[in-house]
Scaffold this motif. Structure first.
Motif, PDB file in Angstrom:
ATOM      1  N   ASN A 780      -4.189  66.524 -18.917  1.00  0.00           N
ATOM      2  CA  ASN A 780      -4.682  65.377 -19.410  1.00  0.00           C
ATOM      3  C   ASN A 780      -4.130  65.012 -20.778  1.00  0.00           C
ATOM      4  O   ASN A 780      -4.021  63.967 -21.010  1.00  0.00           O
ATOM      5  N   LYS A 783      -1.245  63.590 -19.900  1.00  0.00           N
ATOM      6  CA  LYS A 783      -1.180  62.213 -19.262  1.00  0.00           C
ATOM      7  C   LYS A 783      -1.874  61.036 -20.125  1.00  0.00           C
ATOM      8  O   LYS A 783      -1.186  59.906 -19.994  1.00  0.00           O
ATOM      9  N   PHE A 784      -2.847  61.454 -20.989  1.00  0.00           N
ATOM     10  CA  PHE A 784      -3.293  60.273 -22.037  1.00  0.00           C
ATOM     11  C   PHE A 784      -2.810  60.136 -23.187  1.00  0.00           C
ATOM     12  O   PHE A 784      -3.348  60.236 -24.251  1.00  0.00           O
ATOM     13  N   ASP A 810      -4.689  67.139 -28.898  1.00  0.00           N
ATOM     14  CA  ASP A 810      -3.738  66.340 -28.702  1.00  0.00           C
ATOM     15  C   ASP A 810      -3.654  65.270 -29.457  1.00  0.00           C
ATOM     16  O   ASP A 810      -4.537  64.955 -30.472  1.00  0.00           O
ATOM     17  N   SER A 828     -15.557  60.877 -12.876  1.00  0.00           N
ATOM     18  CA  SER A 828     -15.999  59.957 -13.849  1.00  0.00           C
ATOM     19  C   SER A 828     -14.499  59.699 -14.641  1.00  0.00           C
ATOM     20  O   SER A 828     -13.928  60.568 -15.049  1.00  0.00           O
ATOM     21  N   ARG A 829     -14.383  58.520 -14.721  1.00  0.00           N
ATOM     22  CA  ARG A 829     -13.024  57.987 -15.216  1.00  0.00           C
ATOM     23  C   ARG A 829     -13.203  56.911 -16.179  1.00  0.00           C
ATOM     24  O   ARG A 829     -13.934  55.952 -15.796  1.00  0.00           O
ATOM     25  N   HIS A 831     -10.334  55.075 -16.941  1.00  0.00           N
ATOM     26  CA  HIS A 831      -9.328  54.003 -17.001  1.00  0.00           C
ATOM     27  C   HIS A 831      -9.009  53.964 -15.663  1.00  0.00           C
ATOM     28  O   HIS A 831      -9.332  54.609 -14.682  1.00  0.00           O
ATOM     29  N   GLY A 838      -5.493  59.722 -11.348  1.00  0.00           N
ATOM     30  CA  GLY A 838      -6.310  60.663 -11.504  1.00  0.00           C
ATOM     31  C   GLY A 838      -7.476  60.364 -10.382  1.00  0.00           C
ATOM     32  O   GLY A 838      -7.718  59.412 -10.153  1.00  0.00           O
ATOM     33  N   THR A 839      -8.354  61.623 -10.416  1.00  0.00           N
ATOM     34  CA  THR A 839      -9.445  61.572  -9.409  1.00  0.00           C
ATOM     35  C   THR A 839     -10.597  61.583 -10.059  1.00  0.00           C
ATOM     36  O   THR A 839     -11.879  61.356  -9.458  1.00  0.00           O
ATOM     37  N   GLY A 840     -10.865  62.039 -11.296  1.00  0.00           N
ATOM     38  CA  GLY A 840     -11.940  62.069 -12.126  1.00  0.00           C
ATOM     39  C   GLY A 840     -12.528  63.577 -11.697  1.00  0.00           C
ATOM     40  O   GLY A 840     -13.736  63.609 -11.947  1.00  0.00           O
ATOM     41  N   LEU A 843     -12.154  67.380 -15.554  1.00  0.00           N
ATOM     42  CA  LEU A 843     -12.931  67.673 -16.457  1.00  0.00           C
ATOM     43  C   LEU A 843     -14.208  68.225 -15.744  1.00  0.00           C
ATOM     44  O   LEU A 843     -14.811  69.084 -16.596  1.00  0.00           O
TER      45      LEU A 843
HETATM   46  P1  ADP Z   1      -8.406  62.318 -14.017  1.00  0.00           P
HETATM   47  O1  ADP Z   1      -7.643  62.907 -15.113  1.00  0.00           O
HETATM   48  O2  ADP Z   1      -8.207  62.726 -12.780  1.00  0.00           O
HETATM   49  O3  ADP Z   1      -8.941  60.686 -14.164  1.00  0.00           O
HETATM   50  P2  ADP Z   1     -10.371  63.796 -15.536  1.00  0.00           P
HETATM   51  O4  ADP Z   1     -11.854  64.455 -14.843  1.00  0.00           O
HETATM   52  O5  ADP Z   1      -9.421  65.135 -15.557  1.00  0.00           O
HETATM   53  O6  ADP Z   1     -10.004  62.794 -14.211  1.00  0.00           O
HETATM   54  O7  ADP Z   1     -10.573  62.795 -16.641  1.00  0.00           O
HETATM   55  C1  ADP Z   1     -11.568  62.150 -16.705  1.00  0.00           C
HETATM   56  C2  ADP Z   1     -11.411  60.983 -17.597  1.00  0.00           C
HETATM   57  O8  ADP Z   1     -11.286  61.619 -18.961  1.00  0.00           O
HETATM   58  C3  ADP Z   1     -10.084  60.569 -17.595  1.00  0.00           C
HETATM   59  O9  ADP Z   1      -9.939  59.458 -16.623  1.00  0.00           O
HETATM   60  C4  ADP Z   1      -9.515  60.177 -18.987  1.00  0.00           C
HETATM   61  O10 ADP Z   1     -10.310  58.514 -18.938  1.00  0.00           O
HETATM   62  C5  ADP Z   1     -10.449  60.855 -19.852  1.00  0.00           C
HETATM   63  N1  ADP Z   1      -9.433  61.828 -20.432  1.00  0.00           N
HETATM   64  C6  ADP Z   1      -9.504  63.254 -19.905  1.00  0.00           C
HETATM   65  N2  ADP Z   1      -8.399  63.933 -20.613  1.00  0.00           N
HETATM   66  C7  ADP Z   1      -8.047  62.897 -21.868  1.00  0.00           C
HETATM   67  C8  ADP Z   1      -7.189  63.097 -23.097  1.00  0.00           C
HETATM   68  N3  ADP Z   1      -6.773  64.357 -23.533  1.00  0.00           N
HETATM   69  N4  ADP Z   1      -7.214  61.870 -23.711  1.00  0.00           N
HETATM   70  C9  ADP Z   1      -8.033  60.811 -23.442  1.00  0.00           C
HETATM   71  N5  ADP Z   1      -8.578  60.722 -22.385  1.00  0.00           N
HETATM   72  C10 ADP Z   1      -8.681  61.801 -21.481  1.00  0.00           C
END
Ligand code: ADP
Length: 877
Positions: A780, A783-784, A810, A828-829, A831, A838-840, A843
């Motif tokens: 994550n 990715k973010f 990060d 829960s996502r 974006h 991603g799948t949500g 986390l």
């Molecule tokens: P996915 O990554 O599959 O969307 P996650 O459950 O891993 O689902 O994450 C849920 C949401 O949390 C993400 O869609 C994102 O919006 C937010 N997120 C997770 N990790 C970060 C991060 N390191 N920085 C910013 N936003 C994050």
């Protein structure tokens, strides 16, 4: 003339011896005086002998005679003589007083005659002396006696009706010496009324019957004084005719007055003896006769009639032990060895013992022998009894003083010790002499001196009758002794303080005990204040006497004094107070407590609290209930936790079902998806040339969707697998992170990411899950990422209680505050999948893994700057 007389005349003329015989023997003096020459005279020898002189010594006789005659009588004699010269009928007859040679009075009756010449002129005088001294002396003696005895005589000649009063009679009547009374005036001197009537009757009776009278009557004198007289009289008769009354008066006024006074005194004495119950006794020693008055019998508690004589009464009455002494005292008094002044006991017939005081006087005869003893007795029983009582109470006080366990002392008004008891000496350590050297305040501790002096001053001024306070003494050893000092003033009957009674009680032990109680109380309070339960103690009136901080906090009161003494009705809503009162009364009345009774208390503000309460009766040494001890354990939290747990278990079973459903669904869904994938790949490989551009694009979409679907099903499978029971193992996290880094090499390279890993610990964990956790978080973070920067990721750890805390930091896009809570929920996502695929589920999986390790996960983030994910692994037991 008689023949013999004639012969004697003749003989006298012829024979001088005859004349001499006559003049020497028959007369007490003959004198013959020459009136023509008064110096010349003759006085015979007998005269001188009568007056005690030797006749031969006598010359100049007339002069000597003049020396011996009483001058008053001489004057009278001269007058008589002149009267006789002038008138021969006036006889010269007079009693003349002469002085005998031995100085005594000699009365000589003088009779004289003048001898005249032819011309009738007196030329000679012849006289004789007759010694009447004896008669005169008797007469004078009688008069003197009458005068002294105040006896006057009187006489009434009833023939001539003349009254004669003697000088003393006149004196008694206070009349002039020339007063001439008659019968009527004489009677009128008697006091009108009884006296006058009595005398009249007496006289009449005497005149008729000849009966004499002797009465005591009152006269009113010429000067108006009333006097008592004894009138004695009788009548004289001649031939049956009363011719004379005569008698005497005696002035008995003094005697009668004295008698009257005596009677009055006697009356007063009787009154006094009656009132004072004084008995009078009289013992005639000579005739051995004892007389008692009535009071004596009363004093002896006996009746006169019960005894033959007084002596029997006396012997019967006197206490046998006092009898001998009593008799001895009388003997001693009679013998004039000791005045009779004694006390003895009398035993009444009832057995009652009376104390009698007796004094007496002894009458003695000329020889000094006691002939009569007269005395008085009076009852001093009550005085004796009160004396005895006083003695007893004094004895009791002395005993109390000497044996009292507390210190007692007497202090004079100047503050000096008069007396102290042994307890006082023992407590002070000083001897009495040492105490006397100091004064009342000497023992007082300097810090208490001011107070002590103040009280002493107040009682001294009379503003206080007594005072009491606690203070410190310093004993001889210099040790401080706590005492209660009580001082009271003792006054005489005029209200003046004569001394002070000081009582000192050593309370050092009590003070120590009190200190101990205070300490123990503080200890108890500290102890109960720190107990995790509510503690209180109530008295029999159910008022709080003790409570701890927890109870005070529960009541919402800060000052304990606002609660002490109050009942539940003052502190709680009525319904609750009624309920507690009922159960507490039950405990008090039955003497039995109860344990762990659950109760719900709802305060006025609606706040609910659950308690497990125990109430125990407090008992004294005799087993009597003195109060109640209450201990309440607040179980509100447990109650709420219990509730949560109940709901949690419902949830848990629901989520379990969900997980199973997710597992079954994802597992079963995978089958047709794999078929779709197989056919789309076949379609791609074998028929792609047959498809136009649109067809090929659609096939591409299908393949993408299938891939996504596959990833989703993978994720779901992973998620549901996480709940399955696994085994904790020691995991080397540094190694785990190395593996993760390796797995992510390609992705990191693509995005120029820098991964910084601190030293990480070894710990108990589920190896696959812990790897997945780090992998998800780091993925994550990459990715973010922030589009303008290359991602920089920092993994670190720190030891916490029961485990470790980790952080993955990060510099990515960060998360808006409002979204922070929801990102850990599954699916829960924030974006679109185009921007960040991603799948949500990631986390949600992370949260599940952390909870599997008893930890929690949270995030701190600032949009545009980056996020830090924290989590704890609490597997250290
Ligand atoms: P996915 O990554 O599959 O969307 P996650 O459950 O891993 O689902 O994450 C849920 C949401 O949390 C993400 O869609 C994102 O919006 C937010 N997120 C997770 N990790 C970060 C991060 N390191 N920085 C910013 N936003 C994050």
């Amino acid at each position: 003339m008689n023949k013999l007389k004639q012969e004697l005349y003749n003989l006298l003329e012829s024979e001088t011896t005859i004349f001499d015989f006559v003049q020497e023997t028959s007369l007490d003096g003959l004198w013959y005086w020459n009136l023509e020459n008064p110096e010349e005279g003759w006085i015979n020898d007998k005269f001188w002998i009568t007056l005690g002189y030797d006749p031969s010594d006598m010359v100049g006789e007339v002069n000597t005679w003049l020396e011996l005659i009483n001058p008053d009588d001489l004057i009278l004699a001269k007058q008589n003589f002149e009267k006789h010269i002038a008138n021969p009928k006036h006889s010269i007859e007079q009693t003349i007083r002469y002085t005998h040679k031995n100085g005594s009075l000699v009365w000589l009756k003088i009779k004289g005659m003048t001898i005249r010449n032819e011309q009738g002129v007196p030329v000679r005088m012849l006289g004789v002396h007759i010694n009447v001294t004896e008669e005169k002396r008797i007469e004078v003696l009688l008069a003197d006696t009458n005068r002294v005895a105040k006896v006057g005589s009187w006489e009434v000649d009833l023939i001539t009706n003349k009254v004669f009063w003697s000088t003393v009679t006149r004196v008694i009547h206070e009349v002039e010496s020339d007063f001439v009374p008659d019968v009527a005036t004489g009677i009128n001197f008697y006091k009108e009324g009884e006296s006058r009537e009595t005398i009249t009757q007496c006289i009449e009776k005497a005149m008729t019957t000849g009966e004499p009278w002797d009465v005591e009557l009152q006269l009113v004198t010429a000067k108006g004084n009333e006097v008592w007289v004894r009138a004695v009289g009788e009548a004289e008769f001649f031939e049956g005719q009363c011719i004379r009354l005569f008698g005497v008066f005696q002035d008995i006024d003094e005697r009668v007055t004295a008698t009257i006074e005596h009677t009055k005194t006697l009356e007063r004495l009787t009154l006094a003896t009656d009132a004072a119950q004084i008995g009078i006794w009289d013992y005639d020693v000579v005739n051995n006769n004892l007389i008692w008055d009535d009071h004596m019998y009363q004093l002896y508690g006996i009746k006169k009639t019960d005894f033959q004589g007084v002596y029997e009464a006396w012997t019967a009455g006197v206490h046998p032990d006092d009898m001998e002494r009593g008799n001895k005292e009388i003997e001693m008094a009679l013998a004039d060895k000791k005045p009779f002044n004694t006390e003895f006991r009398v035993v009444w017939p009832s057995g009652e013992v009376k104390h009698i005081r007796a004094i007496a006087t002894v009458k003695r005869n000329a020889a000094g022998e006691g002939v009569r003893i007269t005395g008085v007795n009076w009852d001093i029983t009550s005085r004796r009894e009160s004396e005895n009582q006083l003695r007893e109470s004094e004895e009791r006080f002395r005993q109390m003083f000497e044996n009292a366990p507390i210190g007692i002392g007497l202090v004079d008004t100047k503050g000096k010790w008069m007396k102290v008891n042994d307890s006082f000496l023992k407590m002070s350590g000083y001897t009495f002499e040492e105490l006397q050297a100091g004064e009342f305040h000497s023992l007082t501790h300097p810090d208490d001196l001011e107070k002590s002096l103040y009280y002493a001053k107040e009682i001294n001024k009379g503003n206080l009758e007594k005072y009491q306070f606690e203070l410190r003494y310093i004993n001889k050893k210099g040790k401080t002794v706590w005492v209660i000092l009580a001082v009271s003033s003792v006054k005489n009957k005029d209200g003046k303080t004569i001394y002070y009674v000081v009582q000192v009680i050593d309370i050092s032990e009590k003070k120590k005990a009190e200190d101990l109680i205070v300490k123990e109380r503080a200890f108890l309070q500290t102890l109960i204040d720190n107990l995790p339960v509510n503690v209180f103690v109530k008295d029999l009136e159910l008022r709080k006497t003790l409570l701890n901080r927890k109870e005070l906090e529960f009541l919402g009161i800060t000052d304990i004094t606002d609660v002490i003494g109050k009942s539940d009705h003052d502190l709680y809503p009525k319904a609750i107070a009624d309920m507690t009162k009922a159960e507490e009364l039950e405990v008090i009345n039955s003497g039995e407590g109860f344990v762990d009774k659950e109760a719900l208390i709802i305060k006025e503000n609606g706040e609910k609290s659950w308690f497990l309460t125990s109430k125990i009766p407090l008992k004294d040494a005799d087993g009597n209930v003195t109060g109640i001890l209450g201990i309440s354990y607040n179980i509100t939290k447990h109650k709420l936790a219990e509730e949560k747990l109940r709901q949690f278990s419902i949830l848990k079973s629901k989520s379990k079902e969900m997980e199973q459903f997710a597992y079954v669904a994802s597992h079963d869904l995978r089958e047709p998806l794999l078929t779709i994938r197989g056919y789309t790949e076949l379609l791609q490989e074998d028929f792609s040339e047959n498809l136009d551009k649109d067809g090929q694009q659609i096939l591409g979409y299908i393949q993408n969707a299938v891939n996504r679907m596959d990833a989703l099903i993978h994720g779901l499978l992973d998620y549901s697998r996480l709940s399955q029971v696994k085994q904790l193992q020691t995991v080397n996290l540094s190694q785990v992170l190395k593996d993760v880094e390796e797995d992510l090499t390609a992705v990191m390279k693509n995005s120029n990411a820098i991964l910084c890993i601190d030293e990480l610990p070894q710990l108990l964990a589920y190896p696959l899950e812990i790897k997945l956790l780090f992998q998800n978080l780091i993925s994550n973070a990459i990715k973010f990422k922030n589009l303008e920067k290359s991602p920089e990721i920092h993994v670190s750890s720190r030891k916490v209680e029961k485990g470790w805390e980790f952080s993955v930091k990060d510099n990515g896009i960060g998360i808006e505050k409002r979204n922070i809570k929801k990102i850990f929920n599954i699916f829960s996502r924030l974006h679109s999948k185009d921007l960040y695929p991603g799948t949500g589920i990631g986390l949600a999986n992370c949260k599940k893994i952390v909870e599997l390790h008893n930890g929690t996960i949270w995030v701190e983030s600032t949009p545009e700057k980056g996020s830090t994910f924290y989590f704890t692994i609490l597997t250290d037991i």
